[in-house]
Write a protein that holds these residues in place. Structure first.
Motif, short mmCIF file in Angstrom:
data_model
loop_
_atom_site.label_atom_id
_atom_site.label_comp_id
_atom_site.label_asym_id
_atom_site.label_seq_id
_atom_site.Cartn_x
_atom_site.Cartn_y
_atom_site.Cartn_z
N GLY A 109 -5.86 -17.53 -25.67
CA GLY A 109 -4.67 -17.17 -24.89
C GLY A 109 -3.39 -17.34 -25.69
N LYS A 233 -2.58 -7.83 -23.39
CA LYS A 233 -2.47 -8.25 -21.99
C LYS A 233 -3.71 -7.80 -21.22
N ASP A 234 -4.14 -6.58 -21.46
CA ASP A 234 -5.35 -6.07 -20.79
C ASP A 234 -6.56 -6.92 -21.14
N ILE A 236 -6.70 -10.00 -22.14
CA ILE A 236 -6.64 -11.32 -21.51
C ILE A 236 -6.96 -11.22 -20.02
N ALA A 237 -6.43 -10.18 -19.40
CA ALA A 237 -6.69 -9.99 -17.97
C ALA A 237 -8.18 -9.81 -17.72
N VAL A 238 -8.80 -8.95 -18.48
CA VAL A 238 -10.24 -8.70 -18.30
C VAL A 238 -11.03 -9.98 -18.55
N VAL A 240 -10.09 -13.06 -18.23
CA VAL A 240 -9.91 -14.08 -17.20
C VAL A 240 -10.54 -13.64 -15.87
N VAL A 241 -10.36 -12.36 -15.57
CA VAL A 241 -10.74 -11.89 -14.24
C VAL A 241 -12.26 -11.74 -14.06
N PHE A 242 -12.90 -11.13 -15.04
CA PHE A 242 -14.33 -10.89 -14.87
C PHE A 242 -15.15 -12.09 -15.36
N VAL A 254 -19.82 -4.52 -16.72
CA VAL A 254 -18.49 -3.94 -16.46
C VAL A 254 -17.46 -4.60 -17.38
N GLN A 258 -15.20 -2.78 -20.25
CA GLN A 258 -13.73 -2.87 -20.28
C GLN A 258 -13.25 -3.42 -21.61
N ALA B 14 2.28 -19.26 -23.91
CA ALA B 14 0.89 -18.83 -24.03
C ALA B 14 -0.03 -20.03 -23.84
N GLY B 15 -1.11 -19.78 -23.16
CA GLY B 15 -2.11 -20.83 -23.00
C GLY B 15 -1.84 -21.81 -21.87
N SER B 19 -2.70 -16.43 -16.34
CA SER B 19 -3.64 -15.46 -15.80
C SER B 19 -4.61 -16.11 -14.82
N HIS B 23 -5.14 -15.15 -11.07
CA HIS B 23 -6.46 -14.72 -10.65
C HIS B 23 -6.97 -15.56 -9.49
N PHE B 30 -8.95 -8.52 -5.89
CA PHE B 30 -8.86 -7.68 -7.09
C PHE B 30 -9.92 -6.59 -7.08
N VAL B 40 -5.66 -2.53 -16.45
CA VAL B 40 -6.14 -3.44 -15.43
C VAL B 40 -4.97 -3.87 -14.57
N PHE B 42 -4.11 -5.93 -11.46
CA PHE B 42 -4.67 -6.83 -10.46
C PHE B 42 -3.63 -7.76 -9.93
N ALA B 62 0.96 -12.71 -19.43
CA ALA B 62 0.03 -13.31 -20.38
C ALA B 62 -0.34 -12.33 -21.49
N GLY B 63 -0.42 -12.85 -22.68
CA GLY B 63 -0.79 -12.01 -23.82
C GLY B 63 0.42 -11.41 -24.51
N GLN B 64 1.56 -11.45 -23.86
CA GLN B 64 2.73 -10.79 -24.43
C GLN B 64 3.87 -11.77 -24.69
#
Lengths: 472, 211
Positions: A109, A233-234, A236-238, A240-242, A254, A258, B14-15, B19, B23, B30, B40, B42, B62-64
């Motif tokens: 992260g 960002k995508d 990290i989102a994927v 964390v989420v999945f 899935v 992704q 970060a960290g 997220s 979530h 989601f 994505v 969500f 996050a990530g940016q």
């Protein structure tokens, strides 16, 4: 049974960073069992792709023969030329980022032992800052508006080149509060320029999860550079989420899919071919201009100086330039006395580069006319007569050398960190010595250190992934 | 159905677990998005706050974090923000001032910010005490909670607390949803009419303010 094992391994790959090692061990196994799932198949394609290690090695530059008249930096470069060179730099930096670098970023992260990605982000932020400083270096609102217009044109060309990452950096720089607050400057922008500007900001706006950009990016074909931040960002989102696993110890296909799509977009850049034939001298000078280490507060302070908050108390008319910049109180931390020999060496390099690019008639002297173009590209330089010590109307190499040496301690207080140790992450392949004080660099694994020297005016970076090849 | 729409931001180093926090809050709401072209998305959930329906549209940064000019673009028109640090990392705590300055200068000046000390479950590794952070929150006029994205403790509360404060500010007239960039939208016109008639007096007062 095999497939279950395989799934476990793949999920480990996703959550651990022993990637390279595992891949080597598993590649044959993966291939033989991959037929069952598309997700796995895709993952295998991914794993078996070449490592492109060679690209991440420091390349040694060949000296290019000088072609015709020297091109000058910002003022004299056409927007397209500038966009092409920025794209070259971007491409060079972004293609060095490996799958493992991206993966480590997603898992942690944040940036942990990730110098390639770090450098790419530094370039991105460097472009944004450079844009702001170039605008703010001009004294009148009209001039500032001209610079903004030029950058908007550059942005257009970047879009044409499908370099979305640098486009984002330029738009980000121009929409930074230090620039967007300059009402008077913006009133001098032509309506058609403002229109283009609005289109550009729309394109990279975060609205609808960057839907405008995503559409444009998907629609563009051939060589293209994605906005790194958005795709990270995508990822990290994927991540964390999945969950890695779905019911009964099955790999979440899935998620794999992704991840694959996004990773693929990023990593495919390594095999892309840049269409730019760069002028290396220009690249060098551009790199100098981009290695700015100003804080946002310092830039904002400069912005306030250009157009103060309350225009009633300090009237500024479009015809009267604002007061020249007063020395700002740059708190630049600890200063150390650098080794004069090392300093000399680096100043020599910068001066050489300046002469190569700005001494038009190649007579070894910078005339007053030449000097103006230098000053335009490197704000904060003293006036001509300060540099021209013997007052003969020409600046010799020695005079410029002397100026930088003399100016260094003086400028240090107002131009930010000078020749002080300014540590940033850097990876060395071997134990090495500090470029400034020749002291041994204390090492922890992996070897790292970077030194940024700063003459106060011409900023240069002394980095080397392999000290044996010298500095660049 | 009439409802409010609030734009929320999740910011911090970060960290720090942004997220995960988000979530945890969105949970099963989601929708898995199979089309990779739109990325994505969500970030929204409908909640009931003080008898009103509020849709929270939450933007994760996050990530940016390190891409300065990218992160800044999020602030425009945010009504609320969760400012997240990690209680086991002083570094993330020390960076709070920078994030706060960004939020206050780039977002609407009325942005409602709640400070979240995340990873509350990692008590053994704690580097920032509750007391220290709550002092910081008090000095900077922030709400404060310690959260755990892992156990879910206080996550819901953080978002709801922020939403409730925004609603209160709308009701007291301190916040004007009509203003551009307030980060607040109406789901339909009924809420607007309901709000406008009894509040006309205070709305006039605000017009004189040039901020």
């Amino acid at each position: 049974n095999c497939v279950v094992k395989l799934q476990k391994v793949i999920s480990q790959l996703c959550s651990e960073h022993h990637m390279a090692k595992c891949v080597k061990l598993l590649e044959p196994a993966l291939h033989s069992h991959a037929q069952t799932h598309t997700g796995l198949k895709m993952f295998c394609v991914f794993l078996s792709s070449p490592s492109y290690d060679w690209m991440r090695k420091l390349t040694q530059r060949k000296k290019q023969a000088k072609k015709g008249k020297a091109s000058l930096l910002f003022d004299h470069l056409e927007p397209m030329e500038l966009a092409e060179h920025l794209t070259f730099l971007e491409y060079k930096s972004i293609r060095r980022i490996s799958f493992t670098d991206y993966q480590s970023y997603v898992i942690h992260g944040c940036l942990v032992d990730n110098p390639t990605l770090e450098r790419s982000i530094a370039l991105f932020n460097g472009v944004s800052q450079w844009v702001q400083l170039m605008v703010l270096s001009k004294l009148t609102p009209q001039h500032r508006a001209e610079v903004i217009t030029k950058y908007i044109n550059v942005a257009q060309k970047l879009l044409q080149l499908q370099n979305f990452n640098t486009l984002m950096a330029v738009v980000g720089g121009l929409s930074h509060s230090s620039i967007s607050r300059l009402k008077e400057t913006h009133s001098h922008l032509a309506p058609e320029v403002t229109k283009i500007w609005n289109e550009m900001t729309e394109l990279v706006s975060s609205n609808g999860n960057y839907c405008a950009y995503r559409k444009a990016f998907t629609d563009s074909e051939g060589f293209k550079i994605p906005i790194l931040g958005v795709h990270l960002k995508d990822l990290i989102a994927v991540h964390v989420v999945f969950p890695d696993w779905v019911d009964d110890n099955k790999v979440n296909i899935v998620k794999m899919q992704q991840l694959y799509f996004t990773f693929n977009e990023l990593v495919s850049l390594q095999s892309a071919v840049a269409q730019v034939e760069p002028n290396m001298d220009l690249i060098y000078l551009l790199t100098l201009s981009l290695d700015l280490y100003y804080t946002e507060d310092e830039i904002y302070e400069l912005s306030l100086l250009r157009e103060p908050r309350n225009p009633k108390s300090l009237p500024t008319s479009p015809t009267t330039p604002n007061k020249p910049m007063a020395p700002l109180d740059w708190a630049s931390g600890v200063t150390t006395k650098p080794d004069p020999n090392v300093v000399n060496k680096h100043i020599r390099k910068v001066v050489d580069s300046v002469f190569r690019n700005y001494d038009h008639d190649h007579d070894g002297y910078i005339s007053q006319e030449d000097f103006e173009s230098i000053a335009a590209n490197f704000p904060f330089l003293d006036s001509f007569c300060v540099l021209d010590k013997d007052q003969d109307g020409l600046i010799s190499k020695d005079e410029m050398m002397a100026y930088f040496l003399r100016a260094n301690p003086l400028l240090q207080c107002k131009m930010g960190p000078g020749f002080i140790h300014n540590f940033t992450e850097m990876t060395y392949l071997k134990p090495t010595f500090c470029e400034h004080c020749a002291g041994f660099v204390c090492i922890r694994q992996p070897l790292r250190n970077m030194f940024i020297g700063n003459t106060g005016t011409l900023l240069f970076i002394v980095i080397s992934e392999n000290p044996q090849q010298g500095t660049k | 159905m009439s409802y409010f729409l609030f734009k929320f931001l999740v910011i911090g180093s970060a960290g720090s677990g942004k997220s995960c926090l988000l979530h945890q809050f969105i949970e099963n709401k989601f929708k898995q998005d199979s089309s990779h072209t739109i990325g994505v998305e969500f970030g929204s959930r409908v909640v009931m706050v003080a008898g009103k329906t509020v849709k929270l549209q939450i933007w994760d940064t996050a990530g940016q974090e390190r891409f300065r000019s990218v992160t800044r673009s999020y602030y425009r028109g945010a009504a609320g923000a969760l400012l997240v640090y990690d209680i086991t990392s002083r570094e993330t705590y020390n960076a709070l001032t920078n994030w706060l300055t960004d939020a206050r200068t780039l977002a609407s000046p009325n942005i409602v910010i709640i400070l979240c000390g995340n990873k509350k479950d990692l008590e053994a590794d704690r580097e920032v005490t509750f007391l220290e952070a709550s002092r910081f929150a008090q000095e900077n006029e922030l709400m404060f909670l310690e959260t755990s994205a892992l156990t879910g403790e206080n996550v819901e509360e953080a978002f709801l607390k922020c939403a409730r404060t925004i609603l209160n500010k709308i009701e007291s007239g301190e916040l004007d949803p009509e203003r551009m960039g307030s980060g607040i939208q109406y789901g339909d016109t009924t809420v607007r009419q309901l709000r406008q008639s009894p509040q006309a007096g205070s709305a006039q007062g605000r017009d004189q303010c040039n901020c």
